[in-house]
Design an enzyme around this catalytic site. Structure first.
Site, PDB file in Angstrom:
ATOM      1  N   THR A  37       1.262  -1.204   0.176  1.00 28.44           N
ATOM      2  CA  THR A  37       0.251   0.212  -0.258  1.00 28.44           C
ATOM      3  C   THR A  37       1.244   1.091   0.367  1.00 28.44           C
ATOM      4  OG1 THR A  37      -2.105  -0.940   1.306  1.00 28.44           O
ATOM      5  CG2 THR A  37      -1.689   1.062   1.151  1.00 28.44           C
ATOM      6  N   GLU A  45       1.391   9.839  -5.353  1.00 29.05           N
ATOM      7  CA  GLU A  45       1.898  11.250  -5.521  1.00 29.05           C
ATOM      8  C   GLU A  45       2.824  11.455  -6.276  1.00 29.05           C
ATOM      9  OE1 GLU A  45       2.958  12.594  -1.392  1.00 29.05           O
ATOM     10  OE2 GLU A  45       3.017  10.327  -0.746  1.00 29.05           O
ATOM     11  N   HIS A  71      -6.883   0.450  -0.697  1.00 27.51           N
ATOM     12  CA  HIS A  71      -6.259   0.215  -1.720  1.00 27.51           C
ATOM     13  C   HIS A  71      -7.378  -1.266  -1.611  1.00 27.51           C
ATOM     14  CE1 HIS A  71      -2.374  -2.075  -1.982  1.00 27.51           C
ATOM     15  NE2 HIS A  71      -2.588  -2.502  -3.430  1.00 27.51           N
TER      16      HIS A  71
END
Length: 130
Positions: A37, A45, A71
């Protein structure tokens, strides 16, 4: 406040092939050999950063300040995974992105990510002086 030549709808995509080093087992975020994750979030990002940072004036960059993602699916080693980011809001220096992640079979993650435009020199100077 200037908009720094950024526009709603700017996008980027980051793609990887999941390797053992990218797994939850290796990352320490779980005991399974699937995409970690934290790594999925890192891809999101990076996609957001790459959507806007090249368009900023010299000396400016962005830093992540908030991540709100789910997730949704497990991606095994040797499968392709990618993350996309789309700029959906500009509020002064605060940028909000819609982020999504997929593997070869399905969507594996989705959510939002905020970044702030910073003056690199001032930011680094402040961080060093702590």
């Amino acid at each position: 406040m200037e908009n720094f030549n950024l526009k709603i709808g700017m996008k980027s995509k980051i793609e990887i092939i999941v390797k053992q080093k990218d797994t939850a087992e290796e990352f320490g975020s779980g005991g399974v050999k699937v995409l970690a994750t934290p790594l999925m979030i890192g891809l999101m990002e990076k996609a957001a950063m790459e959507a806007v940072d090249p368009h900023l004036p010299t000396g400016l960059a962005t830093v992540g300040t908030n991540v709100n993602v789910s997730h949704l699916g497990a991606t095994p080693v040797d499968m392709k995974a990618y993350a996309t980011a789309e700029l959906i809001d500009i509020n002064g220096k605060k940028l909000t992105f819609k982020v999504e992640a997929f593997d070869e079979k399905e969507m594996i993650g989705k959510g939002t990510h905020d970044r702030y435009i910073i003056d690199l020199e001032k930011f680094i100077s402040k961080a060093i002086s702590k």
